[in-house]
Design a protein around this motif. Structure first.
Motif, PDB file in Angstrom:
ATOM      1  N   THR A  20       2.678  41.841 -16.670  1.00  0.00           N
ATOM      2  CA  THR A  20       3.726  42.835 -16.421  1.00  0.00           C
ATOM      3  C   THR A  20       4.808  42.733 -17.489  1.00  0.00           C
ATOM      4  N   ILE A  33       4.187  51.640 -12.665  1.00  0.00           N
ATOM      5  CA  ILE A  33       3.087  50.670 -12.686  1.00  0.00           C
ATOM      6  C   ILE A  33       2.373  50.781 -11.344  1.00  0.00           C
ATOM      7  N   ALA A  44       4.259  41.627 -10.118  1.00  0.00           N
ATOM      8  CA  ALA A  44       4.966  42.660 -10.883  1.00  0.00           C
ATOM      9  C   ALA A  44       6.345  42.911 -10.276  1.00  0.00           C
ATOM     10  N   LEU A  59       7.198  50.928  -9.116  1.00  0.00           N
ATOM     11  CA  LEU A  59       6.043  50.073  -8.881  1.00  0.00           C
ATOM     12  C   LEU A  59       5.439  50.439  -7.540  1.00  0.00           C
TER      13      LEU A  59
END
Length: 115
Positions: A20, A33, A44, A59
């Protein structure tokens, strides 16, 4: 949305964290992500939580409520798919946007229809 890279953490916490970090250093304009494993999303999130990217990079992915609670509460993650053993038999995974209160029933919905 443009795919800029695919990186693998091999379901290892430290490798996922490092991947990450490397992804964002190599591509500082990344906006999102998607982590398809519970190990990857937690690693992450931990990286984003302590970086300048918190609040800048979305995320999401597959996580468990217990491991993601801290990250949802502090705003690092706003939504993720619930990947608990109890729910592995259903598709799609249940999105989690907030934690239910103890007094309210937990419902699983998809497009407004009860599953």
């Amino acid at each position: 949305m443009e795919l800029v890279a695919t990186v693998y953490g091999d379901d290892e916490d430290e490798k996922s964290f490092s991947e990450t970090q490397g992804l964002l250093q190599a591509n500082p304009d990344v906006k999102a992500i998607i982590a398809p494993t519970t190990v990857g999303i937690a690693a992450a999130a931990r990286y984003l939580q302590g970086s300048d990217y918190k609040g800048q990079v979305m995320l999401t992915g597959l996580g468990t409520p217990n491991q993601m609670r801290e990250f949802v509460k502090d705003g690092t993650v706003t939504e993720f798919a619930c990947g608990t053993r109890r729910r592995w038999g259903s598709w799609p995974p249940t999105p989690v946007r907030r934690w239910p209160r103890a007094s309210e029933p937990v419902r699983r919905e998809f497009d407004g229809d009860e599953l």
